[in-house]
Design a protein around this motif. Sequence first.
Motif, PDB file in Angstrom:
ATOM      1  N   GLY A 273       2.522  -1.301 -32.167  1.00 28.13           N
ATOM      2  CA  GLY A 273       2.405  -0.565 -33.419  1.00 28.13           C
ATOM      3  C   GLY A 273       3.666  -0.502 -34.247  1.00 28.13           C
ATOM      4  N   ASP A 274       4.812  -0.877 -33.668  1.00 29.20           N
ATOM      5  CA  ASP A 274       6.062  -0.865 -34.437  1.00 29.20           C
ATOM      6  C   ASP A 274       6.001  -1.904 -35.552  1.00 29.20           C
ATOM      7  OD1 ASP A 274       7.053   1.095 -32.830  1.00 29.20           O
ATOM      8  OD2 ASP A 274       8.468  -0.171 -31.732  1.00 29.20           O
ATOM      9  N   GLU A 275       6.604  -1.570 -36.693  1.00 29.52           N
ATOM     10  CA  GLU A 275       6.636  -2.499 -37.816  1.00 29.52           C
ATOM     11  C   GLU A 275       7.970  -3.212 -37.936  1.00 29.52           C
ATOM     12  OE1 GLU A 275       5.531  -0.418 -41.331  1.00 29.52           O
ATOM     13  OE2 GLU A 275       3.449  -0.079 -40.652  1.00 29.52           O
ATOM     14  N   MET A 276       8.954  -2.789 -37.139  1.00 34.86           N
ATOM     15  CA  MET A 276      10.251  -3.454 -37.171  1.00 34.86           C
ATOM     16  C   MET A 276      10.909  -3.392 -35.803  1.00 34.86           C
ATOM     17  SD  MET A 276      12.487  -0.634 -39.306  1.00 34.86           S
ATOM     18  CE  MET A 276      13.972  -1.626 -39.164  1.00 34.86           C
ATOM     19  N   TRP A 277      11.817  -4.325 -35.545  1.00 35.98           N
ATOM     20  CA  TRP A 277      12.581  -4.327 -34.308  1.00 35.98           C
ATOM     21  C   TRP A 277      13.647  -3.239 -34.365  1.00 35.98           C
ATOM     22  CZ3 TRP A 277      11.517  -7.534 -30.205  1.00 35.98           C
ATOM     23  CH2 TRP A 277      10.669  -8.612 -30.456  1.00 35.98           C
ATOM     24  N   LEU A 278      13.941  -2.639 -33.230  1.00 37.66           N
ATOM     25  CA  LEU A 278      14.984  -1.627 -33.136  1.00 37.66           C
ATOM     26  C   LEU A 278      16.118  -2.163 -32.268  1.00 37.66           C
ATOM     27  CD1 LEU A 278      12.720   1.489 -32.506  1.00 37.66           C
ATOM     28  CD2 LEU A 278      13.719   0.743 -34.678  1.00 37.66           C
ATOM     29  N   THR A 279      17.355  -1.983 -32.743  1.00 40.76           N
ATOM     30  CA  THR A 279      18.511  -2.454 -31.981  1.00 40.76           C
ATOM     31  C   THR A 279      18.629  -1.684 -30.685  1.00 40.76           C
ATOM     32  OG1 THR A 279      19.651  -3.037 -34.021  1.00 40.76           O
ATOM     33  CG2 THR A 279      20.988  -2.827 -32.036  1.00 40.76           C
ATOM     34  N   PHE A 280      18.830  -2.424 -29.610  1.00 39.96           N
ATOM     35  CA  PHE A 280      18.922  -1.803 -28.289  1.00 39.96           C
ATOM     36  C   PHE A 280      20.363  -1.782 -27.791  1.00 39.96           C
ATOM     37  CE2 PHE A 280      17.430  -0.214 -24.412  1.00 39.96           C
ATOM     38  CZ  PHE A 280      17.849  -0.988 -23.337  1.00 39.96           C
TER      39      PHE A 280
ATOM     40  N   TYR B 259       3.515  -1.414 -23.078  1.00 42.50           N
ATOM     41  CA  TYR B 259       4.557  -2.399 -22.824  1.00 42.50           C
ATOM     42  C   TYR B 259       5.658  -2.308 -23.883  1.00 42.50           C
ATOM     43  CZ  TYR B 259       2.199  -4.903 -26.592  1.00 42.50           C
ATOM     44  OH  TYR B 259       1.633  -5.225 -27.794  1.00 42.50           O
ATOM     45  N   VAL B 260       6.769  -2.946 -23.590  1.00 45.91           N
ATOM     46  CA  VAL B 260       7.884  -3.067 -24.518  1.00 45.91           C
ATOM     47  C   VAL B 260       8.280  -4.538 -24.566  1.00 45.91           C
ATOM     48  CG1 VAL B 260      10.287  -2.433 -24.974  1.00 45.91           C
ATOM     49  CG2 VAL B 260       8.717  -0.746 -24.013  1.00 45.91           C
ATOM     50  N   VAL B 261       8.544  -5.045 -25.759  1.00 51.18           N
ATOM     51  CA  VAL B 261       9.065  -6.404 -25.911  1.00 51.18           C
ATOM     52  C   VAL B 261      10.562  -6.309 -26.164  1.00 51.18           C
ATOM     53  CG1 VAL B 261       8.945  -8.579 -27.183  1.00 51.18           C
ATOM     54  CG2 VAL B 261       6.878  -7.191 -26.889  1.00 51.18           C
TER      55      VAL B 261
ATOM     56  N   LEU C 292      20.600  -7.256 -28.314  1.00 53.56           N
ATOM     57  CA  LEU C 292      19.282  -6.957 -27.784  1.00 53.56           C
ATOM     58  C   LEU C 292      18.545  -6.028 -28.741  1.00 53.56           C
ATOM     59  CD1 LEU C 292      19.927  -6.245 -23.969  1.00 53.56           C
ATOM     60  CD2 LEU C 292      18.927  -8.289 -24.988  1.00 53.56           C
ATOM     61  N   ALA C 293      17.252  -6.287 -28.905  1.00 53.22           N
ATOM     62  CA  ALA C 293      16.393  -5.420 -29.712  1.00 53.22           C
ATOM     63  C   ALA C 293      15.080  -5.243 -28.976  1.00 53.22           C
ATOM     64  CB  ALA C 293      16.161  -6.016 -31.095  1.00 53.22           C
ATOM     65  N   PHE C 294      14.325  -4.201 -29.343  1.00 57.04           N
ATOM     66  CA  PHE C 294      13.045  -3.979 -28.688  1.00 57.04           C
ATOM     67  C   PHE C 294      12.019  -3.502 -29.707  1.00 57.04           C
ATOM     68  CE2 PHE C 294      14.779   0.275 -28.672  1.00 57.04           C
ATOM     69  CZ  PHE C 294      13.674   1.100 -28.810  1.00 57.04           C
ATOM     70  N   CYS C 295      10.761  -3.649 -29.335  1.00 61.33           N
ATOM     71  CA  CYS C 295       9.675  -3.087 -30.121  1.00 61.33           C
ATOM     72  C   CYS C 295       8.559  -2.671 -29.172  1.00 61.33           C
ATOM     73  CB  CYS C 295       9.164  -4.075 -31.173  1.00 61.33           C
ATOM     74  SG  CYS C 295       8.340  -5.521 -30.497  1.00 61.33           S
ATOM     75  N   LYS C 296       7.764  -1.701 -29.623  1.00 59.00           N
ATOM     76  CA  LYS C 296       6.622  -1.206 -28.868  1.00 59.00           C
ATOM     77  C   LYS C 296       5.357  -1.462 -29.670  1.00 59.00           C
ATOM     78  CE  LYS C 296       9.337   2.453 -26.639  1.00 59.00           C
ATOM     79  NZ  LYS C 296       9.473   3.916 -26.411  1.00 59.00           N
TER      80      LYS C 296
END
Length: 201
Positions: A163-170, A146-148, A157-161
Amino acid sequence: MMLVLSKLDLVGFHFCSAVCKSWQSIAIAAMRLRQFHLQPQLPWVFLSFLAVESHIGLYSYSHGKIFRLELLDQANDAQCFGSNWGWLIMAGEMAYNFLLNLLTKKLIEVPPQSTLPDYPYPPGSLIRHNYIRKAIMSSSPVLDDYVVIAIYDKHCLAFCKPGDEMWLTFQTYNFDLEDIIFYDGKLYMPLLTNVILDLWS
């Protein structure tokens, strides 16, 4: 057994999975199958006046019944900023974020809000307002792929998968974002004009 499970709604599914360990394993296997879907049901209504003593109240229109569910300690005083697939997306103290399944009590950590770009609060501060406005998941966390997606700072907008330790800008827009929703592999935003974002291919 899979055919029986597919005829159940969310409550019946979890009652069935609680019978014994073997039935629980079948239920978990069913949720991992992409072609498996529970019967559609109306959303539950959160009853804030029943949110006391580490419990929350949820009203089911389908069952005509109020369900009182116990919260984990981590969820006490936490704020919810999204819900789908039977999970809540919550923010606790120190901008600590997590996914919570109220029925199974499973908790999954997601990156803290402090990892979002231009986070306005000092590290470790106790915030009263969430930097995230709304968040949703692309699929159930049971599937592990899944993706949040989150709206933060009103127009980003940002997303994470997992195991990710930080949000990534989308994506960043020059207008305020009010809501987002996933449908058929695409991310929709309700605006004056229809906007559809294809997810990463």
